[in-house]
Scaffold this motif. Structure first.
Motif, PDB file in Angstrom:
ATOM      1  N   LEU A   1      -8.279  -1.408  -9.346  1.00 25.73           N
ATOM      2  CA  LEU A   1      -8.873  -2.691  -9.720  1.00 25.73           C
ATOM      3  C   LEU A   1     -10.255  -2.837  -9.095  1.00 25.73           C
ATOM      4  O   LEU A   1     -11.197  -3.242  -9.755  1.00 25.73           O
ATOM      5  N   ALA A   2     -10.386  -2.504  -7.814  1.00 23.54           N
ATOM      6  CA  ALA A   2     -11.665  -2.703  -7.129  1.00 23.54           C
ATOM      7  C   ALA A   2     -12.483  -1.415  -7.067  1.00 23.54           C
ATOM      8  O   ALA A   2     -13.304  -1.160  -7.929  1.00 23.54           O
TER       9      ALA A   2
ATOM     10  N   SER B   1       0.818  -1.212   0.000  1.00 24.65           N
ATOM     11  CA  SER B   1       0.000   0.000   0.000  1.00 24.65           C
ATOM     12  C   SER B   1       0.852   1.262   0.000  1.00 24.65           C
ATOM     13  O   SER B   1       2.033   1.241   0.318  1.00 24.65           O
TER      14      SER B   1
ATOM     15  N   SER C   1      -1.596  -3.015  -3.487  1.00 19.49           N
ATOM     16  CA  SER C   1      -2.943  -3.143  -2.926  1.00 19.49           C
ATOM     17  C   SER C   1      -3.663  -1.800  -2.853  1.00 19.49           C
ATOM     18  O   SER C   1      -4.414  -1.471  -3.752  1.00 19.49           O
ATOM     19  N   THR C   2      -3.420  -0.977  -1.831  1.00 17.98           N
ATOM     20  CA  THR C   2      -4.260   0.198  -1.603  1.00 17.98           C
ATOM     21  C   THR C   2      -3.507   1.516  -1.696  1.00 17.98           C
ATOM     22  O   THR C   2      -2.286   1.577  -1.548  1.00 17.98           O
TER      23      THR C   2
ATOM     24  N   GLY D   1      -3.746  -1.645  -6.947  1.00 20.33           N
ATOM     25  CA  GLY D   1      -4.045  -3.072  -7.026  1.00 20.33           C
ATOM     26  C   GLY D   1      -5.387  -3.470  -6.470  1.00 20.33           C
ATOM     27  O   GLY D   1      -5.939  -4.494  -6.856  1.00 20.33           O
ATOM     28  N   SER D   2      -5.947  -2.707  -5.546  1.00 23.14           N
ATOM     29  CA  SER D   2      -7.292  -3.013  -5.044  1.00 23.14           C
ATOM     30  C   SER D   2      -8.118  -1.734  -4.960  1.00 23.14           C
ATOM     31  O   SER D   2      -8.763  -1.362  -5.914  1.00 23.14           O
ATOM     32  N   SER D   3      -8.068  -1.016  -3.829  1.00 29.03           N
ATOM     33  CA  SER D   3      -8.940   0.146  -3.675  1.00 29.03           C
ATOM     34  C   SER D   3      -8.163   1.398  -3.272  1.00 29.03           C
ATOM     35  O   SER D   3      -7.092   1.321  -2.675  1.00 29.03           O
TER      36      SER D   3
END
Length: 182
Positions: free
Chosen positions: A92-93, A21, A46-47, A74-76
């Motif tokens: 991604l999310a 992150s 990730s974040t 990668g995520s939020s």
């Protein structure tokens, strides 16, 4: 740059990677160093999270480099309350923009929602930069091509059907074909 807060940093154009992150507390300065085409790419495993009242600003570019700043998450991503942010957030999310978080750029979430709460997103229209065209000497000979001079010896014509409003109607007369003798 994993586990390093972006707040208080001044970064030149480049690619910055975070295995997990990224956090922003305070102000991140993007210094173009006079390069109007400088590009910043931030890759988070990730974040991405910003604290309240954080900001991303730019210097030495001559114009806002929003088209050249990419946040690949990668995520939020979560922008804290009253955050001033620039660039293109590609998550991604999902992306959450808390109260009064503002973005000059784009927020794109691939599989989830972009959640807004009294925010301003200033869209940016990025035009392609002109590239230099190499110059070369013109050819000394101009190629020519010959076009066929023969004309067709037969033609076919048809009578097109007509359409009217109201009740359906049919056209009369069958299509005809004519041919010229060779």
């Amino acid at each position: 740059m994993t586990d390093q807060d972006l707040g208080g940093l001044t970064l030149s154009p480049g690619v910055y990677c975070f295995s997990s992150s990224a956090q922003l507390t305070g102000n991140l300065v993007l210094d173009a160093q006079g390069d109007t085409n400088g590009v910043w790419v931030f890759l988070m495993g990730s974040t991405l999270k910003t604290a309240s009242s954080s900001s991303v600003t730019y210097i030495n570019s001559g114009s806002v480099p929003v088209c050249n700043v990419f946040w690949n998450v990668g995520s939020s991503a979560t922008l804290g309350t009253n955050t001033e942010f620039i660039g293109n957030i590609l998550a991604l999310a999902s992306i959450t923009m808390n109260t009064n978080a503002n973005l000059a750029g784009r927020a794109v979430a691939r599989t989830g929602a972009v959640t807004l709460d009294d925010n301003t997103i200033t869209p940016v229209f990025c035009a392609a930069q002109p590239t230099e065209t190499p110059t070369s000497e013109p050819p000394t000979e101009t190629p020519t091509s010959e076009l066929p001079t023969e004309t067709p010896t037969s033609t076919a014509t048809t009578e097109a059907p007509t359409a009217t409003t109201g009740a359906p109607t049919a056209t009369t007369g069958a299509p005809t074909a004519t041919a010229e003798a060779p």
